[in-house]
Scaffold this motif. Sequence first.
Motif, PDB file in Angstrom:
ATOM      1  N   UNK A 110     -16.613  64.962  21.070  1.00 48.98           N
ATOM      2  CA  UNK A 110     -15.257  64.401  21.056  1.00 48.98           C
ATOM      3  C   UNK A 110     -14.915  63.813  22.421  1.00 48.98           C
ATOM      4  N   UNK A 111     -15.284  64.545  23.459  1.00 54.12           N
ATOM      5  CA  UNK A 111     -14.995  64.043  24.809  1.00 54.12           C
ATOM      6  C   UNK A 111     -15.734  62.728  25.074  1.00 54.12           C
ATOM      7  N   UNK A 112     -16.991  62.638  24.594  1.00 60.66           N
ATOM      8  CA  UNK A 112     -17.733  61.376  24.772  1.00 60.66           C
ATOM      9  C   UNK A 112     -17.058  60.245  24.017  1.00 60.66           C
ATOM     10  N   UNK A 113     -16.595  60.546  22.819  1.00 61.73           N
ATOM     11  CA  UNK A 113     -15.882  59.542  22.011  1.00 61.73           C
ATOM     12  C   UNK A 113     -14.643  59.041  22.776  1.00 61.73           C
ATOM     13  N   UNK A 114     -13.858  59.987  23.325  1.00 63.99           N
ATOM     14  CA  UNK A 114     -12.628  59.595  24.024  1.00 63.99           C
ATOM     15  C   UNK A 114     -12.934  58.802  25.295  1.00 63.99           C
ATOM     16  N   UNK A 115     -14.041  59.140  25.956  1.00 66.78           N
ATOM     17  CA  UNK A 115     -14.418  58.363  27.145  1.00 66.78           C
ATOM     18  C   UNK A 115     -14.809  56.937  26.754  1.00 66.78           C
ATOM     19  N   UNK A 116     -15.499  56.814  25.600  1.00 66.73           N
ATOM     20  CA  UNK A 116     -15.838  55.470  25.101  1.00 66.73           C
ATOM     21  C   UNK A 116     -14.567  54.669  24.822  1.00 66.73           C
ATOM     22  N   UNK A 117     -13.595  55.336  24.187  1.00 71.38           N
ATOM     23  CA  UNK A 117     -12.330  54.667  23.873  1.00 71.38           C
ATOM     24  C   UNK A 117     -11.660  54.229  25.179  1.00 71.38           C
ATOM     25  N   UNK A 118     -11.604  55.169  26.132  1.00 67.93           N
ATOM     26  CA  UNK A 118     -10.925  54.860  27.402  1.00 67.93           C
ATOM     27  C   UNK A 118     -11.630  53.739  28.160  1.00 67.93           C
ATOM     28  N   UNK A 119     -12.957  53.669  28.021  1.00 67.83           N
ATOM     29  CA  UNK A 119     -13.689  52.601  28.716  1.00 67.83           C
ATOM     30  C   UNK A 119     -13.141  51.228  28.290  1.00 67.83           C
ATOM     31  N   UNK A 120     -12.921  51.080  26.975  1.00 74.50           N
ATOM     32  CA  UNK A 120     -12.381  49.800  26.493  1.00 74.50           C
ATOM     33  C   UNK A 120     -10.916  49.633  26.894  1.00 74.50           C
ATOM     34  N   UNK A 121     -10.162  50.740  26.884  1.00 73.05           N
ATOM     35  CA  UNK A 121      -8.745  50.684  27.276  1.00 73.05           C
ATOM     36  C   UNK A 121      -8.633  50.237  28.734  1.00 73.05           C
ATOM     37  N   UNK A 136     -12.963  61.678  34.513  1.00 64.53           N
ATOM     38  CA  UNK A 136     -13.441  60.376  34.052  1.00 64.53           C
ATOM     39  C   UNK A 136     -12.558  59.243  34.613  1.00 64.53           C
ATOM     40  N   UNK A 137     -11.244  59.445  34.530  1.00 64.50           N
ATOM     41  CA  UNK A 137     -10.328  58.397  35.004  1.00 64.50           C
ATOM     42  C   UNK A 137     -10.446  58.210  36.518  1.00 64.50           C
ATOM     43  N   UNK A 138     -10.544  59.351  37.236  1.00 66.29           N
ATOM     44  CA  UNK A 138     -10.639  59.272  38.698  1.00 66.29           C
ATOM     45  C   UNK A 138     -11.906  58.523  39.111  1.00 66.29           C
ATOM     46  N   UNK A 139     -13.011  58.784  38.379  1.00 64.14           N
ATOM     47  CA  UNK A 139     -14.281  58.118  38.655  1.00 64.14           C
ATOM     48  C   UNK A 139     -14.122  56.600  38.504  1.00 64.14           C
ATOM     49  N   UNK A 140     -13.213  56.216  37.596  1.00 61.40           N
ATOM     50  CA  UNK A 140     -12.973  54.794  37.355  1.00 61.40           C
ATOM     51  C   UNK A 140     -11.761  54.273  38.122  1.00 61.40           C
ATOM     52  N   UNK A 141     -11.358  55.051  39.137  1.00 58.39           N
ATOM     53  CA  UNK A 141     -10.302  54.594  40.026  1.00 58.39           C
ATOM     54  C   UNK A 141      -8.924  54.484  39.368  1.00 58.39           C
ATOM     55  N   UNK A 187     -10.637  48.457  30.407  1.00 58.92           N
ATOM     56  CA  UNK A 187     -11.009  47.048  30.604  1.00 58.92           C
ATOM     57  C   UNK A 187      -9.844  46.122  30.231  1.00 58.92           C
ATOM     58  N   UNK A 188      -8.880  46.626  29.472  1.00 62.36           N
ATOM     59  CA  UNK A 188      -7.755  45.785  29.042  1.00 62.36           C
ATOM     60  C   UNK A 188      -6.526  45.926  29.927  1.00 62.36           C
ATOM     61  N   UNK A 189      -6.337  47.127  30.484  1.00 64.91           N
ATOM     62  CA  UNK A 189      -5.116  47.407  31.247  1.00 64.91           C
ATOM     63  C   UNK A 189      -5.463  47.631  32.711  1.00 64.91           C
ATOM     64  N   UNK A 190      -5.051  46.711  33.584  1.00 66.87           N
ATOM     65  CA  UNK A 190      -5.435  46.845  34.993  1.00 66.87           C
ATOM     66  C   UNK A 190      -4.602  47.853  35.790  1.00 66.87           C
ATOM     67  N   UNK A 191      -3.504  48.369  35.233  1.00 67.86           N
ATOM     68  CA  UNK A 191      -2.614  49.266  35.989  1.00 67.86           C
ATOM     69  C   UNK A 191      -3.298  50.558  36.403  1.00 67.86           C
ATOM     70  N   UNK A 192      -2.727  51.227  37.405  1.00 70.02           N
ATOM     71  CA  UNK A 192      -3.338  52.428  37.955  1.00 70.02           C
ATOM     72  C   UNK A 192      -3.214  53.614  36.998  1.00 70.02           C
ATOM     73  N   UNK A 193      -2.053  53.756  36.364  1.00 64.93           N
ATOM     74  CA  UNK A 193      -1.816  54.944  35.537  1.00 64.93           C
ATOM     75  C   UNK A 193      -2.266  54.752  34.087  1.00 64.93           C
ATOM     76  N   UNK A 194      -2.929  55.789  33.566  1.00 65.49           N
ATOM     77  CA  UNK A 194      -3.309  55.821  32.147  1.00 65.49           C
ATOM     78  C   UNK A 194      -2.698  57.101  31.568  1.00 65.49           C
ATOM     79  N   UNK A 195      -1.890  56.929  30.518  1.00 67.27           N
ATOM     80  CA  UNK A 195      -1.201  58.076  29.913  1.00 67.27           C
ATOM     81  C   UNK A 195      -2.081  58.655  28.809  1.00 67.27           C
ATOM     82  N   UNK A 196      -2.307  59.957  28.858  1.00 68.55           N
ATOM     83  CA  UNK A 196      -3.191  60.572  27.858  1.00 68.55           C
ATOM     84  C   UNK A 196      -2.428  61.557  26.952  1.00 68.55           C
ATOM     85  N   UNK A 197      -1.099  61.460  26.947  1.00 63.25           N
ATOM     86  CA  UNK A 197      -0.314  62.320  26.051  1.00 63.25           C
ATOM     87  C   UNK A 197      -0.346  63.761  26.530  1.00 63.25           C
TER      88      UNK A 197
END
Length: 741
Positions: free
Chosen positions: A296-307, A360-365, A309-319
């Motif tokens: 599941x974690x790998x799936x969510x990281x795959x999803x976030x990878x595409x997210x 994962x997010x920190x690794x991707x800045x 690439x679309x959103x350049x902002x610093x913050x990503x909300x994960x609920x």
Amino acid sequence: MKTPFILALFFIGTIPFAQNHCPILPNPVTYTSTKDSIALDSLLFCTKSLSSTLSNSISPLGDLYILNKNKPLRIGREDGFIRFEELNNAYPESYSINVTKSKIILSYTSPASYYHALHSLFQLITEKPDHSFSIPICFVKDFPNFSWRGLHLDVARHFFSIHEVKKYLDLMAMYKFNVFHWHLTDDQGWRIEIKKYPKLTSVGAWRDSTVNDHFSTYPRTWDTKRYGGFYTQEEIKEVVQYAADRHITIVPEIEMPGHARAALAAYPAFSCTGKQQPVPGLWGVFEDVFCTKDSTLHFLEDVLEEVLSLFPGKFIHIGGDEVPKSRWEKCASCQNKMHALHLKNEHELQSYFIRQIDVYLAKNNRQLIGWDEILEGGLSPGAAVMSWRGMDGGIAAAKEGHYVVMTPGSHCYFDHYQGKSSSEPLAIGGYTPLEKVFEFNPIPKSLTPQEAHFVLGAQANLWTEYIPTFNQLTYMTYPRAIALSQVLWGGTKTSYDAFEQTLKKYHIPRLTAPNVNTKVSMSFLKPSMKFSREPNGLSLMFDGKDTSEKITVVSQQKKEGISISYGKKLFFNRSQKNVKHEKFTFSTACCTDSLTIISHRGLGAKVTYVTPPNERYHPGDLILVDGQFGARPWRGYQWVGFDTNHINITLELDRKIRLNGITFGFLNEPSSWIHLPNEITVRLDNGKMKTISVTEERTKLPIKGKTKSIQVSMKGLPTIPVGFPGQGEKPWIFCDELVFE
Ligand SMILES: [Zn+2]
């Protein structure tokens, strides 16, 4: 014919602007004006030297503000009237506007402050009846107080097209909001195309039915039309660019580990049970959440990878909010993981889950932000917190040195009711009028100045369970969002009355003009009703802004109408015989409202809360005997709420009455942790006592006798039973109206 027309124009053109009456909202830090204004041509000329990037943002703004669509204000690019100057070493995001008789000088520090300045400039311009324009001779100096000035939009419960999202962004830009929190996934729909997992949108974006009415209305009925929609990645890119052009950063939200039913409908393998279930059309919290297993974690990281690439902002909300632990407690993978990692409980397991995503997010800045539940079981090192269950989560996080965005339900949930009228459209519940938003302060008193530094700002949340259309969305958002922008921009602090006048005079006409064409709420202008205790029952008085108006009151039983003025009392006497229900309609120039008063023997009795209600749900001591049962669906202001399971209340009348029994009104909403009491006991003057158990929202306790005072005691469950939301926690008891039969 012409003379009076010209005179009228002349009169409008020279209305003096008071020194402190600034038409700009949010109010700027400094505003001074003379009594003069200057006429503007419909074509304004600005300096040639302005870069094309900056000058491109002028014309669309003219279209947005000026009421006359046929003759919009245009800005030409020849040397002339408006000059632009870039400031160095000034306060970030600051700007100034200097309007003199011969020119307008607009100074800015950044493209964003230039853009804010243009919005202020256009708010200064007024259109006269002959469609010419004028602007006061004035000076404006301005900069924001908070860096996070946000509005949120839930597109999962109801879907909004990219055209509608763009209009939402336009309105945000008008009021200098700079963060758009886009709630893209939830139980009821997955709205963002993920190329690696196409079923997220082919399956997860669609539901076969949607519950009708309020979800607490029984029996439930369903709209069986297939409902849904999603944004392609190309559309998302378009919206991200559109927001960037308006100096708005988008914070996308991908909900995890809870609120995941739409994703699990598409890929059930990522749940604990693997069971195939449909996308639900019911609101609330669901037991099935993402499993904590590695796949599941790998799936969510795959999803976030595409997210990412679309959103350049610093913050990503994960609920991270509202995660029932019942599936994890019974799942072998989750339990194995807990033991292998030496985690004490499922809260720590949730913390582990969030930490993996944080890494994962920190690794991707990028930086993780989540709802305040992410504090439970320990906050991940880089995480920022969005405090929604009051301010306590935000306070705790700020004290630990984490960034915080305040969005407490009490002031920032714009899915709550904003007026008390029975004609307000169905909402989730709660009561947050315009004035309450205006009074909000995102910095709690308990933070030191150093800790307060971690509060980035605040945002209002628009959850859309009960907001199916864009018109309804803007009705719920405006004008409350303008009050929030006033709080967050934090310029000159004016009185609420002054704010309301500026809003009514300059902003409501603009927002509702044909070129903007937005539905906004006028609830703040409606007369308010005030009930008072009287010797023989109660009275009702209207309080309104326009007190010259008359109110027509019609009793539906008697079919006769009377006209009463503001400030005059209408009396409702205590019934001496049977309980009477009488329906009244109230009409004013703006609106009609209705109300049913139950005339009973205890109307207006003196109420003493021996057990104090929770201060958030304490609408006074008359509410229990004001002749009205609390509304269903729930509205925050009508119910007395207790957060304890043993409640004592005393009621006292001015003389003895003959009692046959008391009908109690309770709220039974287990999904909100509100339960019925188990039993109620009533004791009269003469010691006569009776206890009955409670199984319904309306429960009659029969007891006969003459009495002057009545003692009521209610006993509830010590904890919420297993199988209900919030199991093991303390339940709430909500009560309204004790009808003396
Ligand atoms: Zn599991």
